[in-house]
Design a protein around this motif. Structure first.
Motif, mmCIF file in Angstrom:
data_model
loop_
_atom_site.group_PDB
_atom_site.id
_atom_site.type_symbol
_atom_site.label_atom_id
_atom_site.label_comp_id
_atom_site.label_asym_id
_atom_site.label_seq_id
_atom_site.Cartn_x
_atom_site.Cartn_y
_atom_site.Cartn_z
ATOM 1 N N ALA A 71 0.847 -1.198 0.000
ATOM 2 C CA ALA A 71 0.000 0.000 0.000
ATOM 3 C C ALA A 71 0.877 1.241 0.000
ATOM 4 O O ALA A 71 1.970 1.246 0.585
ATOM 5 N N HIS A 72 0.382 2.290 -0.651
ATOM 6 C CA HIS A 72 1.136 3.536 -0.796
ATOM 7 C C HIS A 72 0.404 4.703 -0.150
ATOM 8 O O HIS A 72 -0.829 4.770 -0.160
ATOM 9 N N SER A 73 1.191 5.630 0.373
ATOM 10 C CA SER A 73 0.651 6.872 0.920
ATOM 11 C C SER A 73 1.123 8.041 0.065
ATOM 12 O O SER A 73 1.810 7.854 -0.942
ATOM 13 N N ASN A 74 0.790 9.261 0.493
ATOM 14 C CA ASN A 74 1.242 10.422 -0.268
ATOM 15 C C ASN A 74 2.712 10.747 -0.029
ATOM 16 O O ASN A 74 3.224 11.730 -0.549
ATOM 17 N N VAL A 75 3.401 9.889 0.729
ATOM 18 C CA VAL A 75 4.855 9.995 0.804
ATOM 19 C C VAL A 75 5.471 9.596 -0.540
ATOM 20 O O VAL A 75 6.578 10.009 -0.869
ATOM 21 N N SER A 76 4.737 8.807 -1.324
ATOM 22 C CA SER A 76 5.130 8.581 -2.720
ATOM 23 C C SER A 76 3.963 8.976 -3.613
ATOM 24 O O SER A 76 3.630 10.157 -3.707
ATOM 25 N N ASP A 77 3.291 8.015 -4.225
ATOM 26 C CA ASP A 77 2.268 8.366 -5.201
ATOM 27 C C ASP A 77 0.855 7.966 -4.796
ATOM 28 O O ASP A 77 -0.043 7.929 -5.631
ATOM 29 N N GLY A 78 0.645 7.690 -3.515
ATOM 30 C CA GLY A 78 -0.712 7.509 -3.026
ATOM 31 C C GLY A 78 -1.365 8.860 -2.784
ATOM 32 O O GLY A 78 -0.701 9.899 -2.822
ATOM 33 N N THR A 79 -2.645 8.866 -2.493
ATOM 34 C CA THR A 79 -3.360 10.128 -2.297
ATOM 35 C C THR A 79 -3.702 10.395 -0.836
ATOM 36 O O THR A 79 -4.219 11.462 -0.524
ATOM 37 N N GLN A 80 -3.411 9.449 0.067
ATOM 38 C CA GLN A 80 -3.723 9.619 1.474
ATOM 39 C C GLN A 80 -2.447 9.719 2.307
ATOM 40 O O GLN A 80 -1.430 9.115 1.970
ATOM 41 N N ALA A 81 -2.543 10.459 3.397
ATOM 42 C CA ALA A 81 -1.443 10.501 4.345
ATOM 43 C C ALA A 81 -1.265 9.122 4.972
ATOM 44 O O ALA A 81 -2.216 8.333 5.018
ATOM 45 N N PRO A 82 -0.071 8.799 5.469
ATOM 46 C CA PRO A 82 0.152 7.470 6.053
ATOM 47 C C PRO A 82 -0.857 7.096 7.130
ATOM 48 O O PRO A 82 -1.332 5.950 7.167
ATOM 49 N N ALA A 83 -1.194 8.035 8.002
ATOM 50 C CA ALA A 83 -2.176 7.741 9.056
ATOM 51 C C ALA A 83 -3.531 7.402 8.463
ATOM 52 O O ALA A 83 -4.252 6.527 8.967
ATOM 53 N N ASP A 84 -3.896 8.071 7.375
ATOM 54 C CA ASP A 84 -5.187 7.810 6.736
ATOM 55 C C ASP A 84 -5.198 6.457 6.027
ATOM 56 O O ASP A 84 -6.240 5.807 5.928
ATOM 57 N N VAL A 85 -4.048 6.036 5.519
ATOM 58 C CA VAL A 85 -3.954 4.690 4.932
ATOM 59 C C VAL A 85 -4.241 3.651 6.008
ATOM 60 O O VAL A 85 -4.950 2.663 5.771
ATOM 61 N N MET A 86 -3.712 3.871 7.206
ATOM 62 C CA MET A 86 -3.968 2.933 8.303
ATOM 63 C C MET A 86 -5.452 2.913 8.659
ATOM 64 O O MET A 86 -6.032 1.844 8.897
ATOM 65 N N ALA A 87 -6.072 4.067 8.693
ATOM 66 C CA ALA A 87 -7.509 4.133 8.985
ATOM 67 C C ALA A 87 -8.311 3.416 7.913
ATOM 68 O O ALA A 87 -9.267 2.679 8.215
ATOM 69 N N SER A 88 -7.933 3.608 6.660
ATOM 70 C CA SER A 88 -8.631 2.937 5.562
ATOM 71 C C SER A 88 -8.430 1.429 5.617
ATOM 72 O O SER A 88 -9.349 0.664 5.316
ATOM 73 N N ALA A 89 -7.232 0.998 5.997
ATOM 74 C CA ALA A 89 -6.956 -0.437 6.119
ATOM 75 C C ALA A 89 -7.841 -1.059 7.189
ATOM 76 O O ALA A 89 -8.398 -2.155 7.003
ATOM 77 N N ALA A 90 -7.972 -0.379 8.311
ATOM 78 C CA ALA A 90 -8.841 -0.883 9.374
ATOM 79 C C ALA A 90 -10.293 -0.921 8.918
ATOM 80 O O ALA A 90 -11.014 -1.897 9.173
ATOM 81 N N ALA A 91 -10.727 0.126 8.224
ATOM 82 C CA ALA A 91 -12.105 0.182 7.736
ATOM 83 C C ALA A 91 -12.384 -0.911 6.716
ATOM 84 O O ALA A 91 -13.527 -1.375 6.585
#
Length: 281
Positions: free
Chosen positions: A7-27
């Motif tokens: 999974a990618h965050s906006n630290v590279s080419d994702g659109t969510q911040a890392p914390a939001d990726v974690m929230a989405s993963a849990a959801a």
């Protein structure tokens, strides 16, 4: 247990911040997720407390951009490596710097034909993020040139386009060796994703395996079925781990968290092999 190791965050080419990726993963009902930004581990610090907050485990990782001598792009997932290992850090820093220079050149070429400026692209890049073609695609979307990233990559930003510019990337076998030296677990990402461009032949697999390749990401939406069968035979022959994952990018790609999964047994083996850092629980 539901485990997604890409999974990618906006630290590279994702659109969510890392914390939001974690929230989405849990959801999405995941129990474990790996954060694997391109050539960067900068998202780990933000992702770790968020993962704990949401009750999921975080596998610290990275996706290393590589290129063969024939010019074929290879992506190598690295799990549980030491982010401060000097050899690996030197290579990914060199690759990140080259991405930036490449992007500037591509924007200059694109500006000859489209309403696009460097500032337009930078607007879509999070501070400190690894800059890449997806950010140029986002700027083209914002300018109304294309509808979404997928259209941009299938037309204007394809590797066959006159606007495409190569950038430095380490040889895949070298990258495998550096990941191992950093205590990490190297897994070949989407190896037969032929829709993305040329794929490697037997020699590259052999060189990567000889250098210490640990696994193959087989269950990925971009690996066609016949390619998966080839990869499964290869994994059996060489005792390689078999992983599955989403390659999630937030709204940047249609890939959904948890659409492909990795078994708990494989995760346990990755934890046994990885000595550079630990899974965050």
């Amino acid at each position: 247990m539901r485990i997604d190791l890409h999974a990618h965050s906006n630290v590279s080419d994702g659109t969510q911040a890392p914390a939001d990726v974690m929230a989405s993963a849990a959801a999405a009902g995941l129990d474990v997720v790996a954060l694997t930004d391109h050539d960067s581990t900068d998202g780990w610090a933000e992702a770790a407390p968020a993962a704990r907050e949401h009750g999921i485990a975080l596998v610290p990782g990275m996706e290393v951009s590589c290129r063969t001598a024939e010019g074929i792009s290879v992506h190598l997932l690295s799990y549980l490596h030491d982010p401060a290992h000097p050899g690996l850090l030197e290579e990914i820093t060199k690759a990140k710097d080259a991405r930036h220079t490449r992007a500037q050149r591509m924007v200059s070429l694109l500006a000859e034909d489209y309403p696009l400026t460097w500032d337009d692209v930078i607007h879509h890049v999070a501070p400190g993020a690894t800059l890449g073609r997806p950010h140029i695609a986002d700027a083209l979307v914002a300018a109304g040139v294309v509808e979404d990233r997928s259209e941009a990559f299938s037309s204007i930003l394809t590797s066959h386009s006159r606007y495409f510019v190569q950038h430095y990337a380490p040889d895949p076998a070298l990258a495998v060796g550096l990941v191992r030296a950093a205590g990490g677990v190297p897994v070949f990402a989407h190896p037969v994703a032929s829709a993305r461009g040329r794929i490697v032949g037997e020699r590259t697999y052999r060189e990567m395996i000889d250098a210490g390749l640990a696994g193959l990401e087989i269950y990925h939406r971009d690996n066609p079925e016949e390619g998966r069968e080839f990869l499964l035979r290869l994994a059996r022959r060489h005792g390689l781990l078999v992983t599955g994952s989403s390659d999630y990018h937030g709204s940047g790609k249609p890939n959904l968290l948890g659409e492909n999964l990795t078994s708990p047994e494989v995760l346990a083996r990755i934890e046994e092999l990885g000595t550079g850092t630990s899974v965050v629980r």
